[in-house]
Each structure stands twice: as structure tokens, then as C-alpha cells.
Design a protein around this motif. Structure first.
Motif, PDB file in Angstrom:
ATOM      1  N   ALA A 154     -40.140  -2.773   7.707  1.00  0.00           N
ATOM      2  CA  ALA A 154     -38.820  -1.607   6.634  1.00  0.00           C
ATOM      3  C   ALA A 154     -39.542  -0.367   6.248  1.00  0.00           C
ATOM      4  O   ALA A 154     -38.267  -0.470   5.986  1.00  0.00           O
ATOM      5  N   SER A 155     -40.438   0.098   6.510  1.00  0.00           N
ATOM      6  CA  SER A 155     -40.971   1.242   6.027  1.00  0.00           C
ATOM      7  C   SER A 155     -40.266   2.607   6.651  1.00  0.00           C
ATOM      8  O   SER A 155     -39.864   2.425   7.715  1.00  0.00           O
ATOM      9  N   LEU A 156     -40.050   3.552   6.112  1.00  0.00           N
ATOM     10  CA  LEU A 156     -39.826   4.555   7.309  1.00  0.00           C
ATOM     11  C   LEU A 156     -40.418   5.213   8.585  1.00  0.00           C
ATOM     12  O   LEU A 156     -40.073   6.115   9.058  1.00  0.00           O
ATOM     13  N   VAL A 157     -41.736   4.812   8.202  1.00  0.00           N
ATOM     14  CA  VAL A 157     -42.799   4.847   8.637  1.00  0.00           C
ATOM     15  C   VAL A 157     -42.601   4.390  10.405  1.00  0.00           C
ATOM     16  O   VAL A 157     -42.804   4.719  10.818  1.00  0.00           O
ATOM     17  N   SER A 158     -42.572   3.766  10.156  1.00  0.00           N
ATOM     18  CA  SER A 158     -42.549   2.411  10.842  1.00  0.00           C
ATOM     19  C   SER A 158     -41.340   3.535  12.230  1.00  0.00           C
ATOM     20  O   SER A 158     -41.774   3.281  12.862  1.00  0.00           O
ATOM     21  N   TYR A 159     -39.917   3.118  11.170  1.00  0.00           N
ATOM     22  CA  TYR A 159     -39.202   3.962  12.378  1.00  0.00           C
ATOM     23  C   TYR A 159     -39.682   5.289  12.376  1.00  0.00           C
ATOM     24  O   TYR A 159     -39.026   5.448  13.974  1.00  0.00           O
ATOM     25  N   TYR A 160     -40.197   5.738  11.815  1.00  0.00           N
ATOM     26  CA  TYR A 160     -40.597   7.513  12.418  1.00  0.00           C
ATOM     27  C   TYR A 160     -41.529   7.058  14.013  1.00  0.00           C
ATOM     28  O   TYR A 160     -41.680   7.942  14.790  1.00  0.00           O
ATOM     29  N   LEU A 161     -42.535   6.585  13.512  1.00  0.00           N
ATOM     30  CA  LEU A 161     -43.260   6.114  14.784  1.00  0.00           C
ATOM     31  C   LEU A 161     -42.868   5.893  16.303  1.00  0.00           C
ATOM     32  O   LEU A 161     -43.213   6.213  17.149  1.00  0.00           O
ATOM     33  N   LEU A 162     -41.348   4.703  15.984  1.00  0.00           N
ATOM     34  CA  LEU A 162     -41.103   4.592  17.132  1.00  0.00           C
ATOM     35  C   LEU A 162     -40.539   5.790  17.938  1.00  0.00           C
ATOM     36  O   LEU A 162     -40.062   5.078  19.467  1.00  0.00           O
ATOM     37  N   TYR A 163     -40.115   6.680  17.476  1.00  0.00           N
ATOM     38  CA  TYR A 163     -39.291   8.243  18.287  1.00  0.00           C
ATOM     39  C   TYR A 163     -40.364   9.323  18.230  1.00  0.00           C
ATOM     40  O   TYR A 163     -40.401   9.910  18.742  1.00  0.00           O
ATOM     41  N   LYS A 164     -42.047   8.838  17.727  1.00  0.00           N
ATOM     42  CA  LYS A 164     -42.371   9.911  17.765  1.00  0.00           C
ATOM     43  C   LYS A 164     -43.014  10.152  18.946  1.00  0.00           C
ATOM     44  O   LYS A 164     -43.338   9.800  19.534  1.00  0.00           O
ATOM     45  N   ARG A 165     -43.188  11.666  19.411  1.00  0.00           N
ATOM     46  CA  ARG A 165     -43.254  12.325  20.657  1.00  0.00           C
ATOM     47  C   ARG A 165     -45.216  12.373  20.496  1.00  0.00           C
ATOM     48  O   ARG A 165     -45.580  12.681  19.613  1.00  0.00           O
ATOM     49  N   PHE A 211     -43.106   4.968  22.534  1.00  0.00           N
ATOM     50  CA  PHE A 211     -42.047   4.247  22.901  1.00  0.00           C
ATOM     51  C   PHE A 211     -41.084   3.790  23.344  1.00  0.00           C
ATOM     52  O   PHE A 211     -40.860   5.583  22.775  1.00  0.00           O
ATOM     53  N   GLU A 212     -40.691   3.724  23.796  1.00  0.00           N
ATOM     54  CA  GLU A 212     -39.303   3.623  24.462  1.00  0.00           C
ATOM     55  C   GLU A 212     -38.504   1.983  24.346  1.00  0.00           C
ATOM     56  O   GLU A 212     -38.815   0.996  25.219  1.00  0.00           O
ATOM     57  N   PRO A 213     -37.392   1.841  23.185  1.00  0.00           N
ATOM     58  CA  PRO A 213     -37.151   0.672  23.456  1.00  0.00           C
ATOM     59  C   PRO A 213     -36.012  -0.221  24.935  1.00  0.00           C
ATOM     60  O   PRO A 213     -35.798  -1.443  24.528  1.00  0.00           O
ATOM     61  N   PHE A 214     -35.651   0.717  25.593  1.00  0.00           N
ATOM     62  CA  PHE A 214     -35.920   0.196  27.075  1.00  0.00           C
ATOM     63  C   PHE A 214     -36.427  -0.537  28.323  1.00  0.00           C
ATOM     64  O   PHE A 214     -36.495  -0.855  28.863  1.00  0.00           O
ATOM     65  N   ALA A 215     -38.318   0.126  27.175  1.00  0.00           N
ATOM     66  CA  ALA A 215     -39.155  -0.748  27.957  1.00  0.00           C
ATOM     67  C   ALA A 215     -39.338  -2.411  27.577  1.00  0.00           C
ATOM     68  O   ALA A 215     -39.231  -2.644  26.261  1.00  0.00           O
ATOM     69  N   LYS A 216     -39.889  -3.198  28.939  1.00  0.00           N
ATOM     70  CA  LYS A 216     -39.721  -4.454  28.020  1.00  0.00           C
ATOM     71  C   LYS A 216     -40.769  -4.390  26.730  1.00  0.00           C
ATOM     72  O   LYS A 216     -41.468  -5.310  26.221  1.00  0.00           O
ATOM     73  N   GLU A 217     -41.830  -4.106  27.212  1.00  0.00           N
ATOM     74  CA  GLU A 217     -43.323  -3.813  26.121  1.00  0.00           C
ATOM     75  C   GLU A 217     -42.938  -3.352  24.496  1.00  0.00           C
ATOM     76  O   GLU A 217     -43.853  -3.469  23.871  1.00  0.00           O
ATOM     77  N   ASP A 218     -42.142  -2.313  25.266  1.00  0.00           N
ATOM     78  CA  ASP A 218     -41.669  -1.838  23.381  1.00  0.00           C
ATOM     79  C   ASP A 218     -40.320  -2.539  22.836  1.00  0.00           C
ATOM     80  O   ASP A 218     -40.367  -2.563  21.437  1.00  0.00           O
ATOM     81  N   ARG A 219     -39.541  -3.397  22.891  1.00  0.00           N
ATOM     82  CA  ARG A 219     -38.924  -3.976  23.253  1.00  0.00           C
ATOM     83  C   ARG A 219     -38.709  -4.732  21.815  1.00  0.00           C
ATOM     84  O   ARG A 219     -37.738  -4.805  20.742  1.00  0.00           O
ATOM     85  N   HIS A 220     -39.773  -5.213  21.237  1.00  0.00           N
ATOM     86  CA  HIS A 220     -40.389  -6.121  20.396  1.00  0.00           C
ATOM     87  C   HIS A 220     -40.703  -5.571  18.846  1.00  0.00           C
ATOM     88  O   HIS A 220     -39.791  -5.790  18.135  1.00  0.00           O
TER      89      HIS A 220
END
Length: 371
Positions: free
Chosen positions: A169-180, A187-196
Motif C-alpha cells: 500500500a506504500s507510495l514507495v512501492s508504486y514509485y519503485l515499480l516505475y523507477k528507472r 520492472f515491466e508489467p508485461f514481463a511475466k516475472e514482474d506481473r506479480h
């Protein structure tokens, strides 16, 4: 007289019990900038490509400033900006955040905001990774550099995944998923290993902050991922029926006709997202040259524009000899999960996505080898 005194005392007591507007409705950022004694500082709401200024303040002679913003209805990102430098903050309440830093925010501390502190720590971690990657590349041993980068990236992703699982639920988690990390998007949402990882954050935000724009964006993103997952499953089950690996788009061209991305199926497609009005003439000229040279080999461009002036956009499309469509609602940005433009995807003849944010030189190199 006693009645008047009683009413005054009652009103005064009630006023003292009522919290102030600032306490209830605002958050505050207090800052101290080392070596800075003048200038302006700004508070910005960071909402993807729609950043908006919330407050500004003059930096005092002793380097202090105070900024104030309306309390967000859901946790969200804000930044403190000075000239071209910025410090991102995570705001989820009427907190008072304390910032001590130099002007460039390179040597910085943040207190009284746990998530902002965590974001800063992650930024420092990523900066150290980028320095290590740069050092390995400069050493000149390509194989060793690739091995170093792979190891650093794997360690980073493992660490991020553990954080996301513990704090969905942390904003930091959201931030990290899109961090370059440098030029990499770990992390790419369409990559199987990152979808979870994306699914965990999306599900938690949908339950806790269902009206949040970020929750809505994640929900739509996961719906697209599910469609792609179903397409992959269907493709495996029906091996003789190829299914495109890209997500289809259907948008209007300058004549108002709906043009599907899938109408170019079987070609090498540069899927370009940009503002046509912001493209330099030399960039358009370079695209024309590449398009003209390789169209006989099946190269095509599907350009999605987000221009606001529709009439001006229509005039500009006349000089584009490829498919040019307009996305006035910017829904394709959510579909393809990007927050900055220009960006692009390179799609192969078989419908697979072969690259993201590729340069024109890379397109030329690919088409030279293409049959």
C-alpha cells in the motif's frame, strides 16, 4: 452581563477546541538549504505528465523556506523544485515534512515523513548502482561489465520485490515499480516475472484507495496485462493460430477514420507516442528518410499524438507519410504503461515487442538485417 460573559467564554472555548484550517486541510514542507540565500522554491504535485504547481516561496537570507499544499484525498507524490533540480516527496496526511539539503538535492536529509525518507534512501541506492554500472562500463571489458550490470540489477529487483510484498500500500512501492536505473527499466508489467509485483500493488490500492487516479491506472493496466496473458495462453493452446504480442489500438486519423494498430500486422512497426507539435523538423526529416528507405522491406510507423490543438495537428499530419492518429484522452499511455513522452515500441513482423525507447539508429540497424 453574566450571560454575555458566559457566551463569550463558551465561544472562546469552542474556538480553542476546533482544529485550525492548516492542521486539518494542509501539509507543510519546511526547508533549510545550505549555501543558498535567495531565489524561489516551488511545491509541485507530480501527477504523471500533468504536473501542477501548488505553492511557491522565496528563500530567505539564511536559506529557509516554507511551502504548503492541500492535503491529498489519497497518498500522492509531490516535489520541491529549485531551478532544474527537484526532490520527490510522498505525502499521505497533514504532516509537516522537514528538508535539509544543498541546492541540487544531492546531499539531502528528510525527516517526519517515513515514506519520503524511504524514497530518498532508494534514490541513493539507485545512484550508487548507476555509479557502479558506469565504472564497470568505463573499465572497457564488455563481458565483465554486462555481468556486473546483470548482478546489480538482479540484486536490486530482489530487494524491491521483498519491499513491495511487505509494503504493497506504500507510495514507495508504486514509485519503485516505475523507477528507472540509468537507461534501464527494471520492472515491466508485461514481463511475466514482474506481473506479480504490479498485481500486488494494484490489488491493494484498489481495495484501500479505489478512487485514487493511481489505483484506477493500475487497475486498467492489470486489465491490459490480463488480456495479454489470455492472448499468450490462447496462442500456446492454438499453436497454428498466431496472436499478436502487442496490445491493439484503434484511434482516429486526421480524416476521422479509425485506424487500428493491428492493420499493420505483418510489418516491422515503430509505435511512436509523442506530441507532433513538439517534434523538431530535423527529427521528422530523419523519420521520413528511414521510412522511405525501408518501407519496401515492410517498415511502417504508427504514430500516436497527444496534441491539444486538433486543427493545428491536422495540418501537421499532412507532412507525415505514415499512419498518424490522435489520442485526445491519452488512454494509450495507460494501455502501454508509460508516463513520459516521447516514447516508442518496436514491433516485429510476428507481433512481438522487440524493444522500447529505441533510437532511430537502432531501427536502421534492425532493418538492415531484416529480410
Amino acid at each position: 452581563m453574566k450571560t454575555l460573559r458566559y457566551l463569550l467564554l463558551t465561544a472562546l472555548s469552542a474556538a480553542m477546541l476546533l482544529p485550525s484550517c492548516t492542521d486539518n486541510d494542509h501539509f507543510v514542507v519546511n526547508g533549510m538549504l545550505n549555501g543558498v540565500d535567495s531565489g524561489m522554491v516551488y511545491l509541485v504535485h507530480e501527477d504523471g505528465d500533468l504536473s501542477s504547481y501548488c505553492d511557491s516561496a522565496k528563500i530567505t537570507a539564511n536559506g529557509t523556506f516554507k511551502l504548503k499544499g492541500l492535503r491529498p484525498s489519497c497518498p500522492d507524490f509531490y516535489s520541491v523544485r529549485i531551478d532544474s533540480s527537484s526532490l520527490w516527496l510522498a505525502v499521505d496526511s497533514t504532516e509537516t515534512i522537514e528538508v535539509k539539503s544543498d541546492k541540487d538535492f544531492k546531499n539531502c536529509t528528510v525527516v517526519r515523513s517515513e515514506q519520503s525518507v524511504q524514497m530518498l534512501q532508494w534514490q541513493q541506492y539507485v545512484r550508487q548502482m548507476e555509479d557502479s554500472m558506469a565504472h564497470s562500463l568505463m573499465a572497457g571489458n564488455k563481458a565483465a561489465a554486462e555481468q556486473t550490470m546483470f548482478g546489480l540489477l538482479k540484486s536490486y529487483k530482489d530487494t524491491v520485490n521483498r519491499f513491495v510484498q511487505a509494503h504493497p500500500a506504500s507510495l514507495v512501492s508504486y514509485y519503485l515499480l516505475y523507477k528507472r536505473v540509468g537507461f534501464l527499466q527494471p520492472f515491466e508489467p508485461f514481463a511475466k516475472e514482474d506481473r506479480h509485483a504490479f498485481a500486488v500493488v494494484a490489488n491493494t490500492w484498489n481495495k484501500r484507495y479505489p478512487q485514487s487516479p493511481r489505483a484506477i491506472q493500475l487497475k486498467e493496466l492489470m486489465a491490459d496485462v490480463a488480456r495479454l496473458n489470455n492472448a499468450e495462453k490462447f496462442r500456446k493452446e492454438t499453436a497454428n493460430t498466431p496472436v499478436a504480442g502487442f496490445i491493439d489500438l484503434s484511434l482516429p486519423n486526421a480524416k476521422g477514420d479509425m485506424v487500428k494498430l493491428s492493420s499493420l500486422k505483418g510489418k516491422h512497426i515503430l509505435l511512436e507516442f509523442c506530441y507532433l507539435a513538439a517534434m523538431d523538423a530535423d527529427v521528422i526529416a530523419a523519420l521520413k528518410a528511414v521510412h522511405e528507405k525501408y518501407k519496401a522491406k515492410g517498415f511502417e510507423i504508427y504514430m500516436v499524438n497527444f496534441d491539444k490543438n486538433k486543427n493545428s495537428w491536422k495540418e501537421r499530419t499532412a507532412s507525415c507519410p505514415w499512419v498518424t492518429v490522435l489520442d485526445e484522452t491519452e488512454s494509450s499511455a495507460r494501455t502501454y504503461n508509460f508516463q513520459t513522452v516521447p516514447t516508442n515500441y518496436f514491433i516485429g513482423k510476428d507481433g512481438s515487442i522487440n524493444g522500447r525507447d529505441v533510437s532511430l539508429e537502432e531501427v536502421v540497424a534492425y532493418m538492415e538485417m531484416a529480410k
